[in-house]
Scaffold this active site. Structure first.
Site, PDB file in Angstrom:
ATOM      1  N   ASP A 245       1.881 -11.598   3.148  1.00  0.00           N
ATOM      2  CA  ASP A 245       0.973 -10.590   3.704  1.00  0.00           C
ATOM      3  C   ASP A 245       0.250 -11.009   4.970  1.00  0.00           C
ATOM      4  O   ASP A 245      -0.691 -10.337   5.403  1.00  0.00           O
ATOM      5  CB  ASP A 245      -0.060 -10.193   2.647  1.00  0.00           C
ATOM      6  CG  ASP A 245       0.543  -9.343   1.548  1.00  0.00           C
ATOM      7  OD1 ASP A 245       1.233  -8.370   1.882  1.00  0.00           O
ATOM      8  OD2 ASP A 245       0.322  -9.648   0.371  1.00  0.00           O
TER       9      ASP A 245
ATOM     10  N   ASP B 170       6.833  -3.809   0.921  1.00  0.00           N
ATOM     11  CA  ASP B 170       5.649  -3.996   1.755  1.00  0.00           C
ATOM     12  C   ASP B 170       5.900  -4.990   2.889  1.00  0.00           C
ATOM     13  O   ASP B 170       5.273  -4.903   3.960  1.00  0.00           O
ATOM     14  CB  ASP B 170       4.478  -4.515   0.912  1.00  0.00           C
ATOM     15  CG  ASP B 170       4.342  -3.843  -0.445  1.00  0.00           C
ATOM     16  OD1 ASP B 170       5.372  -3.534  -1.068  1.00  0.00           O
ATOM     17  OD2 ASP B 170       3.201  -3.656  -0.898  1.00  0.00           O
TER      18      ASP B 170
ATOM     19  N   THR C 211      10.778  -2.354 -10.001  1.00  0.00           N
ATOM     20  CA  THR C 211       9.467  -1.981  -9.487  1.00  0.00           C
ATOM     21  C   THR C 211       8.433  -2.964  -9.982  1.00  0.00           C
ATOM     22  O   THR C 211       8.658  -3.712 -10.938  1.00  0.00           O
ATOM     23  CB  THR C 211       9.075  -0.552  -9.907  1.00  0.00           C
ATOM     24  OG1 THR C 211       7.987  -0.117  -9.094  1.00  0.00           O
ATOM     25  CG2 THR C 211       8.680  -0.485 -11.383  1.00  0.00           C
TER      26      THR C 211
ATOM     27  N   ARG D  69       3.735   4.679  -1.994  1.00  0.00           N
ATOM     28  CA  ARG D  69       3.349   3.802  -0.891  1.00  0.00           C
ATOM     29  C   ARG D  69       4.506   2.902  -0.469  1.00  0.00           C
ATOM     30  O   ARG D  69       4.628   2.552   0.707  1.00  0.00           O
ATOM     31  CB  ARG D  69       2.105   2.989  -1.244  1.00  0.00           C
ATOM     32  CG  ARG D  69       1.457   2.351  -0.005  1.00  0.00           C
ATOM     33  CD  ARG D  69       0.038   1.847  -0.237  1.00  0.00           C
ATOM     34  NE  ARG D  69      -0.033   0.778  -1.208  1.00  0.00           N
ATOM     35  CZ  ARG D  69      -0.481   0.915  -2.458  1.00  0.00           C
ATOM     36  NH1 ARG D  69      -0.886   2.102  -2.883  1.00  0.00           N
ATOM     37  NH2 ARG D  69      -0.525  -0.103  -3.284  1.00  0.00           N
TER      38      ARG D  69
END
Length: 407
Positions: free
Chosen positions: A112, A175, A235, A247
């Protein structure tokens, strides 16, 4: 064929849908006022980075710099400074941004770093030209690159044991597409070309393995870390392994739009449209998705305003990259309509709390941040508003948001 029919139906319907009439400056002004309330209430001691306000609560919960969402509050402050040009917002943005500095030089604990450092230091560098920010960003890109596995072709998302990820095998989550922007930037601003190659490899491998035939995405793909073979698609935050987590799909829309911008490879532009179209086809009437498109309790399932904000911002940029003016108009109109809904009394926080938006869902299977106000929803909401303002003024979205930084 089904997608083509739906596309032309959407174009036909577009002619009968009123254009959104959003007062952009009024909505950005609202964000400034809400952020001022938040800034006035932040504790002096760390942790002091606002993350969420839970349902039926009025106060922020705070996190430290290692939290994956730590860059969104300083990033939001940079966007407010961009709009207001008020030096007090610049000072606040700088203060909170600098709290994240250790991330550039510590061992990567997850993928991230792009969310954390590009939203904060990246926006700060773009708006100030501060070369200290540039140095930190380049170091961060090198740190992120340590998670790349060349045998797989992607960046490792969670370098630790996470349920159902078959650790120590290699996992990659959708993401992670957003974090590639840091690598693209670094490769063009003093970093190694290898960073560009890593980003392209990650996007290409993800495009191959992360999507079903209908272009809906898995949240996670687990790979054999030695052979690179795909083990399974699953998931973590969605309803089911085969469902479209809202999202997650929005990250795909944003990520492949950005990847085309950075590479100019038409395969990524085509793919950005495909993952956008299936999302748009399945939206409810108000264009704000349920947290998962297959949630069994629809229409009573929680919504996810954060996914809508991410998608609106992405579609605005995507609309500027297309030569097909009809398709570009569709994407821009849908983005404006999403922002109009988000700016309504149903979704804005207003007097409920000092966030910008209500009704985001963080991690439903974990019973975490359900129907809450969350910092990344606010970040992408104000980003989308600023992008729309630039688009309406005939200015480049890319130049206004991720310009080339001064050397």
């Amino acid at each position: 064929m089904q997608t083509t029919r739906i596309y032309f139906l959407a174009i036909l319907l577009l002619a009968f849908v009123p254009k959104a009439s959003l007062d952009i400056d009024a909505q950005i002004g609202y964000c400034v006022r809400q952020a001022a309330k938040t800034a006035a209430s932040i504790p002096t001691a760390q942790p002091n980075l606002p993350r969420n306000i839970l349902k039926n609560k009025a106060t922020w919960n705070y996190v430290g710099y290692k939290d994956w969402t730590s860059g969104f509050w300083p990033g939001t402050l940079w966007y407010i400074y961009e709009h207001t040009k008020d030096p007090k917002w610049k000072a606040k943005a700088d203060t909170f941004t600098r709290e994240l500095t250790p991330l550039a030089y510590q061992k990567a604990i997850d993928h991230d770093l792009g969310f954390q450092m590009y939203c904060s230091f990246g926006n700060g560098l773009r708006l100030t030209g501060n070369l200290e920010y540039k140095k930190i960003l380049l170091a961060t890109a090198d740190t992120l690159a340590t998670l790349f596995n060349p045998k797989v072709g992607t960046i490792l998302s969670w370098p630790r044991s996470v349920p159902n990820m078959e650790w120590p095998q290699h996992n990659t989550i959708m993401d992670n597409m957003i974090n590639l922007e840091l690598l693209f930037w670094a490769s063009k601003n003093g970093g190694s070309k290898r960073l560009y190659d890593i980003a392209v490899s990650h996007a290409t491998t993800t495009m191959k393995n992360h999507f079903r035939p209908d272009y809906t995405s898995y949240h996670v793909v687990v790979y054999d870390r030695e052979t690179g073979k795909k083990i399974k698609g699953v998931t973590h935050q969605g309803y089911a392994d085969n469902s479209m987590w809202a999202r997650g799909q929005s990250w795909a829309i944003y990520g492949y739009t950005m990847t085309y911008r950075e590479t100019k490879d038409p395969k990524f532009l085509d793919f950005a449209q495909k993952v956008s179209d299936v999302y748009l086809e399945r939206l409810p009437k108000d264009l704000i998705p349920y947290w998962d498109f297959s949630a069994p309790d629809i229409p009573n399932a929680p919504r996810d305003a954060s996914a809508a904000a991410v998608t609106a911002s992405a579609l605005l940029e995507l609309s500027t990259l297309l030569k097909d003016k009809t398709k570009a108009s569709l994407y821009r109109t849908k983005a404006e309509q999403m922002l109009e809904t988000l700016s309504s009394d149903r979704y804005q926080s207003r007097n409920v709390n000092s966030a910008f938006l209500l009704h985001s869902t963080g991690h439903k299977p974990n019973n975490s941040e359900i129907d809450a106000s969350i910092n990344y929803a606010d970040y992408y909401y104000i980003e989308a508003l600023l992008r729309l303002k630039k688009v309406k003024a005939g200015k480049s979205v890319q130049a206004s948001l991720k310009a080339s930084f001064r050397n």
